[in-house]
Design a protein around this motif. Structure first.
Motif, PDB file in Angstrom:
ATOM      1  N   TYR A 186       1.767  43.367  36.005  1.00 37.00           N
ATOM      2  CA  TYR A 186       1.642  44.118  34.762  1.00 37.00           C
ATOM      3  C   TYR A 186       1.366  45.586  35.044  1.00 37.00           C
ATOM      4  CZ  TYR A 186       0.186  45.404  30.072  1.00 37.00           C
ATOM      5  OH  TYR A 186       0.077  46.017  28.848  1.00 37.00           O
ATOM      6  N   LYS A 187       0.614  45.851  36.104  1.00 38.15           N
ATOM      7  CA  LYS A 187       0.324  47.239  36.461  1.00 38.15           C
ATOM      8  C   LYS A 187       1.623  47.942  36.851  1.00 38.15           C
ATOM      9  CE  LYS A 187      -3.988  47.142  38.113  1.00 38.15           C
ATOM     10  NZ  LYS A 187      -4.794  46.788  39.284  1.00 38.15           N
ATOM     11  N   GLU A 188       2.458  47.212  37.567  1.00 38.10           N
ATOM     12  CA  GLU A 188       3.711  47.786  38.030  1.00 38.10           C
ATOM     13  C   GLU A 188       4.651  48.053  36.861  1.00 38.10           C
ATOM     14  OE1 GLU A 188       6.264  45.703  41.101  1.00 38.10           O
ATOM     15  OE2 GLU A 188       4.362  46.001  42.159  1.00 38.10           O
ATOM     16  N   ASN A 189       4.687  47.115  35.936  1.00 41.53           N
ATOM     17  CA  ASN A 189       5.614  47.208  34.825  1.00 41.53           C
ATOM     18  C   ASN A 189       4.898  46.791  33.556  1.00 41.53           C
ATOM     19  OD1 ASN A 189       7.787  47.062  33.078  1.00 41.53           O
ATOM     20  ND2 ASN A 189       8.429  45.048  33.820  1.00 41.53           N
ATOM     21  N   PRO A 190       4.242  47.756  32.883  1.00 42.09           N
ATOM     22  CA  PRO A 190       3.404  47.381  31.735  1.00 42.09           C
ATOM     23  C   PRO A 190       4.213  47.045  30.494  1.00 42.09           C
ATOM     24  CG  PRO A 190       3.317  49.740  32.107  1.00 42.09           C
ATOM     25  CD  PRO A 190       4.240  49.192  33.152  1.00 42.09           C
ATOM     26  N   ASP A 191       5.055  46.059  30.621  1.00 50.01           N
ATOM     27  CA  ASP A 191       5.853  45.592  29.493  1.00 50.01           C
ATOM     28  C   ASP A 191       5.031  44.543  28.748  1.00 50.01           C
ATOM     29  OD1 ASP A 191       7.623  44.292  27.833  1.00 50.01           O
ATOM     30  OD2 ASP A 191       9.312  44.530  29.206  1.00 50.01           O
ATOM     31  N   PRO A 192       4.855  44.713  27.431  1.00 50.90           N
ATOM     32  CA  PRO A 192       3.982  43.758  26.715  1.00 50.90           C
ATOM     33  C   PRO A 192       4.451  42.301  26.812  1.00 50.90           C
ATOM     34  CG  PRO A 192       5.168  45.211  25.194  1.00 50.90           C
ATOM     35  CD  PRO A 192       5.373  45.767  26.562  1.00 50.90           C
ATOM     36  N   ILE A 193       5.733  42.112  27.100  1.00 53.34           N
ATOM     37  CA  ILE A 193       6.209  40.725  27.202  1.00 53.34           C
ATOM     38  C   ILE A 193       5.494  40.015  28.347  1.00 53.34           C
ATOM     39  CG2 ILE A 193       8.184  41.355  28.681  1.00 53.34           C
ATOM     40  CD1 ILE A 193       8.198  38.571  26.060  1.00 53.34           C
ATOM     41  N   LEU A 194       5.112  40.777  29.364  1.00 52.87           N
ATOM     42  CA  LEU A 194       4.466  40.155  30.529  1.00 52.87           C
ATOM     43  C   LEU A 194       3.144  39.508  30.162  1.00 52.87           C
ATOM     44  CD1 LEU A 194       5.055  42.598  33.521  1.00 52.87           C
ATOM     45  CD2 LEU A 194       6.220  40.489  32.973  1.00 52.87           C
ATOM     46  N   ILE A 195       2.489  40.002  29.134  1.00 51.94           N
ATOM     47  CA  ILE A 195       1.195  39.421  28.787  1.00 51.94           C
ATOM     48  C   ILE A 195       1.296  38.605  27.503  1.00 51.94           C
ATOM     49  CG2 ILE A 195      -0.211  41.089  30.010  1.00 51.94           C
ATOM     50  CD1 ILE A 195      -0.571  42.502  27.293  1.00 51.94           C
ATOM     51  N   THR A 196       2.519  38.283  27.126  1.00 53.22           N
ATOM     52  CA  THR A 196       2.691  37.408  25.973  1.00 53.22           C
ATOM     53  C   THR A 196       2.458  35.964  26.416  1.00 53.22           C
ATOM     54  OG1 THR A 196       4.341  38.913  25.097  1.00 53.22           O
ATOM     55  CG2 THR A 196       4.288  36.702  24.171  1.00 53.22           C
ATOM     56  N   PRO A 197       1.595  35.248  25.702  1.00 54.27           N
ATOM     57  CA  PRO A 197       1.348  33.866  26.116  1.00 54.27           C
ATOM     58  C   PRO A 197       2.649  33.076  26.167  1.00 54.27           C
ATOM     59  CG  PRO A 197      -0.172  34.516  24.404  1.00 54.27           C
ATOM     60  CD  PRO A 197       0.811  35.634  24.546  1.00 54.27           C
ATOM     61  N   GLY A 198       2.787  32.291  27.183  1.00 57.71           N
ATOM     62  CA  GLY A 198       3.976  31.458  27.282  1.00 57.71           C
ATOM     63  C   GLY A 198       5.075  32.120  28.084  1.00 57.71           C
ATOM     64  N   TYR A 199       4.928  33.400  28.395  1.00 56.42           N
ATOM     65  CA  TYR A 199       5.961  34.057  29.169  1.00 56.42           C
ATOM     66  C   TYR A 199       5.678  33.855  30.651  1.00 56.42           C
ATOM     67  CZ  TYR A 199       9.186  37.541  30.898  1.00 56.42           C
ATOM     68  OH  TYR A 199      10.200  38.164  31.556  1.00 56.42           O
ATOM     69  N   LYS A 200       6.681  33.360  31.360  1.00 59.97           N
ATOM     70  CA  LYS A 200       6.489  33.103  32.788  1.00 59.97           C
ATOM     71  C   LYS A 200       7.556  33.854  33.562  1.00 59.97           C
ATOM     72  CE  LYS A 200       3.509  29.536  32.221  1.00 59.97           C
ATOM     73  NZ  LYS A 200       3.580  28.113  32.413  1.00 59.97           N
ATOM     74  N   ILE A 201       7.206  34.234  34.753  1.00 53.22           N
ATOM     75  CA  ILE A 201       8.193  34.849  35.625  1.00 53.22           C
ATOM     76  C   ILE A 201       8.321  34.003  36.888  1.00 53.22           C
ATOM     77  CG2 ILE A 201       7.798  37.177  34.764  1.00 53.22           C
ATOM     78  CD1 ILE A 201       6.159  37.694  37.297  1.00 53.22           C
ATOM     79  N   GLY A 202       9.439  34.163  37.566  1.00 50.64           N
ATOM     80  CA  GLY A 202       9.660  33.423  38.794  1.00 50.64           C
ATOM     81  C   GLY A 202       8.663  33.847  39.844  1.00 50.64           C
TER      82      GLY A 202
END
Lengths: 658, 370
Positions: A186-202
């Motif tokens: 999140y620090k690298e890319n402060p896109d709000p989707i990253l902290i949206t519950p249920g959002y997962k990244i590989g």
């Protein structure tokens, strides 16, 4: 009572009037100040406050996009998404942490271990990062939490999708898993989707490598909310754009079969399509269940995986290096042929060969007698190779090893692959600061010494020997068939070696039991038994401790006369090649006759104690029991003695099948 | 006057009553909207209270100046006793309590003290011979009168009311002609002592309000929340507001206390700067009337009392509006005639009633119906 109208009284009148005027003036001043302040806020700063008011009123909820599917070569799902009711906590909206967590634990009947994980993650998480409480809830549990939302600030129930891997552990190492974005992400890319519950990244494997491809675009939902988070009405919604699917070269059924067939062993199976280089299976067992990881793995399960001496967290098909043992002999034979050696030239094997001041033994102590190249391969005579390797020299062998794919790094979409060592004099000087000796050649020629390979390289080697083409393994399906260049090997040399490899299985060779139970398909192969330590008390067979046992290896291709599939099987500490080639036989059988192969497997799984999942569950129970016991013993040493017996009972009762 | 309107009614200060009615009605409209377009729970009760207390004010206006003069000290003593009573009930019941439950109203004696202190101090300077106004004898009784009530109210603890009481008393002292240098020196002393008071005398929550007022964005979810949200409400209203019943800050509960202390923000969100100007203008007319009454009063007591009452109401308005606009810390002072709340409306209506009574009897005339 009233004082007479004196001069001083008149002066007081005057003072009063004067001062009252001052107060009136002050009041007007305050009035003007207030009016201008209000004008400033409501007119000059109107835009800013309008925005703030809107951002209060309207809550923009991002909808995590559905991840693109991973599918196998025939379109079967390897990773898909299942609808899911989930509950998360947004730490910085929490009012009373303990109470909220306790309420949720009660509503969702969370077990203590889950609670421990939630509390730990709440401690660690940044204030904005959602912490997952539970997923896969039924609609009743979901509703139970939803109706209590006004009393549970910071709790976010959502209906969304979660990643699902139908094959579970069989595919763990390859696909990796998904997880909640870390604070660093999140620090690298402060896109709000990253902290949206249920959002997962590989987080690992293909899920990570193809993150951009699989990710998709988040949707958004605008809702009017009260200060307490109650939704008043929905304003509008933009649907998410699902990620693109990714087709792999794998045959997921074969992958699953191979994983199951490895049974309780630690090892790897790699099967390559000789026409394209497609990797049909790349199995490494034991493995982890990517479903557990993607749901947020529990401490116990992770601890069990970490503590296991079979290293389930390591992808053995690309990241474990083994001495290839005798599986290199066809390759070495090819190099001899190319160096001009007549394959009919023989050497007498009497069980060993003196090299310098040391006698190198053949695996067959009684000796093979007269050995030509074919016999050297199908009987795996070490002395033949000791003898001629010294004549030919190491360089042609090392060159051939490299041409056939050993020591090579492949263009595979993985974060890392260990490509091992094909030793030669230059390498030895650089690495160990010493000159190449005859015994180094002798060691290398039977795949011992410094030589190290990974199972995928062995499969590639087999495919290249089978076809004479420079086959490059690939994992991602591509529309166009790759044009595969030839290796420029003499076809006669290839035929000779291939025949010798066929004889390993179908002739007077070392792996007669590897013969395919099929009428029309013959398999060619080569066994290998790689020594792990120099044991004074003999070879590392099944009678020594697991970690001292020899590795069992087998490379093969089929059909022998028109190669279509090449494979490598490595059983770590399997005790010898006898552990490897039955696996290869059954896996190749599966490619031709699934029912026949399944029948064999079903019987075996019964003796191992069930399917992979059943065995993993039981192992988990045993592990949990042991941990609990250890904890109890640490807490209360006096009770230790009495419970010791119970501990060993539960371990033997676990029936891991080993 | 026409014959068919009875003289006593025709003689009522209709202009003032009308002015108050306008303010209270505007308050009614705002409270109606704040409740989401409903008479309950605030708007209806607000009007009922206004009517009752306006009636009370008209009754009070019938009393003569001599009555207030005579009652000044007794009223003061009774209210001090009530303050003690509240303390005792609090001590017995465990926990602080600010009100006495009289059944139909929860009476806050500290509210009544705002009126009582003005009557008492005005009476004191009325009694003081003019020659002594620049002596020590003009000063210590003022502090004596303030000491006990202030101590009792601070114990509650209620800083806002204490400040109102002190301000009322000091205003009268100022108007009575105490040397100007005392006030200049006093202001300087406050400037020095305020930081000390901040650290040693204020409660935690009061300290926080002060720091928050100085920097509301520091604590957007804590006590800065009130000020931030209030400014958002006022600022987003713009020139003409979002329209009746269309305020989002108040309706979606972002604005806390939107029906009491922050009623002005609720109003401003829906009626904009225009609404604010109307309210300010109404108050301007009210204070002009109040100071006019004081100026026209013929006796020293009525002069001082009228000015004191006016300043007390003014103080409510000024502090409340400065608070909602982010110019003053959050102290619990409501906006007269608009905020929902019985005690403060009662206090203000008593002030208005006494002002009307002084207007009727500017002094010297002996006729109650003059």
């Amino acid at each position: 009572m009233k004082p007479p109208k004196t001069i001083s009284s008149a002066m007081q009148e005057l003072t009063f009037t004067r001062r009252a005027t001052v107060i009136g003036g002050l009041q007007i001043g305050v009035g003007v100040l207030l009016a201008s302040r209000m004008a400033y806020i409501s007119v000059a700063e109107n835009e800013r406050y309008k925005l703030l008011s809107e951002s209060n009123r309207v809550n923009l909820t991002l909808v995590p996009p559905r991840r693109g599917w991973l599918i196998d070569r025939s379109g079967k799902p390897i990773a898909n998404n299942k609808t899911d009711f989930r509950i998360d906590i947004i730490p910085d909206r929490l009012r009373d942490k303990e109470k909220t967590v306790a309420t949720l634990a009660n509503l969702l009947s969370l077990d203590p271990e889950e609670l421990e994980r939630i509390n730990r993650e709440l401690e660690q998480a940044g204030s904005f990062q959602p912490v997952q409480v539970a997923t896969g809830l039924d609609s009743e549990q979901y509703a139970a939490v939803s109706v209590r939302l006004p009393d549970l600030p910071g709790v976010s129930p959502r209906q969304g999708f979660s990643r699902n891997y139908p094959s579970g552990p069989a595919i763990g190492h390859l696909v990796g898993y998904v997880g909640i974005a870390s604070a660093e992400d999140y620090k690298e890319n402060p896109d709000p989707i990253l902290i949206t519950p249920g959002y997962k990244i590989g987080k690992d494997g293909l899920e990570k490598m193809f993150e951009d491809h699989l990710q998709g675009k988040p949707g958004a939902k605008r809702v009017e909310v009260t200060a307490r988070g109650k939704i008043v009405r929905e304003l509008n919604t933009r649907p998410d754009v699902p990620g693109k699917p990714l087709q792999l070269t794998l045959d997921i059924d074969l992958q699953e079969y191979a994983a199951r067939r490895l049974g309780p062993e630690s090892g790897s199976v790699v099967v390559i399509d000789c026409l394209t280089g497609d990797i049909l299976t790349m199995t490494s067992m034991p493995s982890f269940d990517p479903n557990s990881f993607s749901d947020g793995i529990g401490v116990t399960e992770y601890g069990m995986l970490r503590d296991d001496d079979h290293v389930p967290l390591l992808d053995k098909s690309l990241k474990s290096l083994f001495p290839p043992g005798s599986t290199v002999k066809p390759m070495v034979g090819l190099s001899f042929l190319e160096a001009g050696l007549d394959p009919d030239e023989t050497v007498n094997c009497n069980g060993g060969l003196q090299v310098g001041n040391r006698r190198f033994r053949c695996w067959k102590r009684s000796g093979h007698g007269r050995v030509d190249m074919a016999k050297g391969i199908y009987q795996s005579c070490d002395v033949y190779f000791y003898y001629f390797a010294q004549k030919i020299g190491i360089n042609p062998i090392a060159l051939m090893a490299n041409r056939l794919g050993l020591g090579q790094k492949y263009p595979l979409p993985v974060a890392s692959q260990f490509y091992g060592t094909v030793p030669d004099p230059a390498w030895l000087r650089k690495k160990h600061k010493r000159e190449w000796q005859a015994y180094d050649t002798v060691n290398t020629t039977i795949g011992q010494g410094y030589m190290l390979v990974n199972p995928t390289q062995l499969a590639v080697m087999a495919s290249r020997i089978a076809t004479g083409k420079n086959i490059v393994p690939r994992l991602i399906m591509d529309e166009k068939k790759p044009a595969i260049p030839t290796l420029n090997l003499d076809p006669e040399h290839l035929l000779y070696v291939q025949k010798a490899m066929s004889d390993v299985v179908n002739g007077p060779g070392t792996a007669g039991r590897a013969r395919l139970p099929l009428d029309d398909v013959k398999m060619a192969g080569k066994t290998g038994t790689a020594q792990v330590v120099n044991l004074d008390f003999g070879r590392g067979g099944r009678d020594v401790a697991w970690k001292y046992r020899d590795h069992g290896l087998f490379v093969c291709f089929a059909p022998y006369d028109n190669p279509r599939y090449a494979a490598a099987v490595v059983i770590e500490h399997g005790g010898g090649s006898g552990a490897a080639y039955p696996v290869a036989r059954d896996v190749l059988t599966f490619l031709y006759d699934r029912q026949k192969a399944m029948d064999v497997l079903t019987g075996m799984e019964k003796s191992w104690g069930g399917t992979i999942q059943e065995r993993m569950d039981r192992k988990m129970e045993a592990y949990r029991a042991r941990k609990a016991l250890e904890k109890a013993m640490a807490d209360n040493p006096a009770a230790a003695a009495s419970t010791d017996a119970a501990a060993s009972d539960s371990e033997t009762g676990s029936g891991s099948g080993e | 006057m026409s014959d068919f309107i009875p003289a006593p009614i025709a003689q009522l200060p209709w202009k003032t009553i009308f002015l108050l009615f306008v303010l209270a009605s505007f308050g009614f409209i705002v409270l109606y909207s704040a409740a989401g377009g409903s008479l309950t729970p605030w708007a209806g009760l607000h009007m009922v209270r206004f009517t009752l207390f306006a009636g009370m004010a008209i009754v009070l206006s019938r009393f003569r100046e001599s009555f207030w003069k005579a009652m000044a000290f007794p009223i003061y003593i009774v209210v001090v006793l009530m303050l003690v009573g509240v303390e005792l009930i609090g001590a017995v019941g465990g926990g602080s309590q600010r009100w006495l439950n009289l059944g139909f109203i929860r009476l806050q004696p500290s509210e009544l003290m705002k009126v009582a202190i003005i009557l008492a101090v005005a009476r004191f300077y009325d009694l003081l011979p003019p020659a002594q106004i620049r002596t020590w004898g003009a000063i210590w009784p003022l502090f004596a009168l303030l000491a006990l009530p202030c101590a009792l109210i601070l114990m509650q603890p209620d800083l806002g009311t204490t400040i109102t009481v002190v301000t009322g008393a000091l205003t009268i002292a100022f108007l009575a002609g105490l040397p100007l240098r005392l006030f200049i020196g006093g202001a300087a002393a406050v400037a020095v002592l305020a930081p000390l008071a901040y650290f040693f005398a204020l409660e935690d929550y009061q300290q926080r309000r002060v720091t928050t007022f100085l920097n509301p964005e520091n604590d957007p979810l804590g006590s800065g929340y009130h000020i931030s949200q209030s400014k958002i409400a006022i600022g987003s209203g713009g020139l003409f507001g979002k329209g009746f019943l269309n305020g989002t800050q108040s309706h979606l509960d972002y604005l806390p206390e939107g029906h009491t202390d922050f009623v002005f923000a609720t109003m401003a969100e829906e009626w904009g700067l225009m609404g604010g100007i109307v309210v300010l203008f109404c108050f301007f007319l009210l204070f002009r009337w109040g100071l006019g009454v004081a100026m026209k009063a013929k006796t020293r007591f009525s002069q001082l009392t009228a000015a004191g009452m006016t300043v007390t109401i003014f103080f409510y308005v000024a502090i409340n509006l400065m608070m909602v606009m982010g110019l003053a810390p959050v102290v619990g002072i409501p906006l007269p005639f608009m905020s929902h709340g019985g005690s403060s409306m009662m206090t203000i209506m008593i002030c208005v009633g006494i002002l009307m009574s002084i207007e009727r009897n500017p002094g010297k005339s002996g006729n109650a119906f003059g």
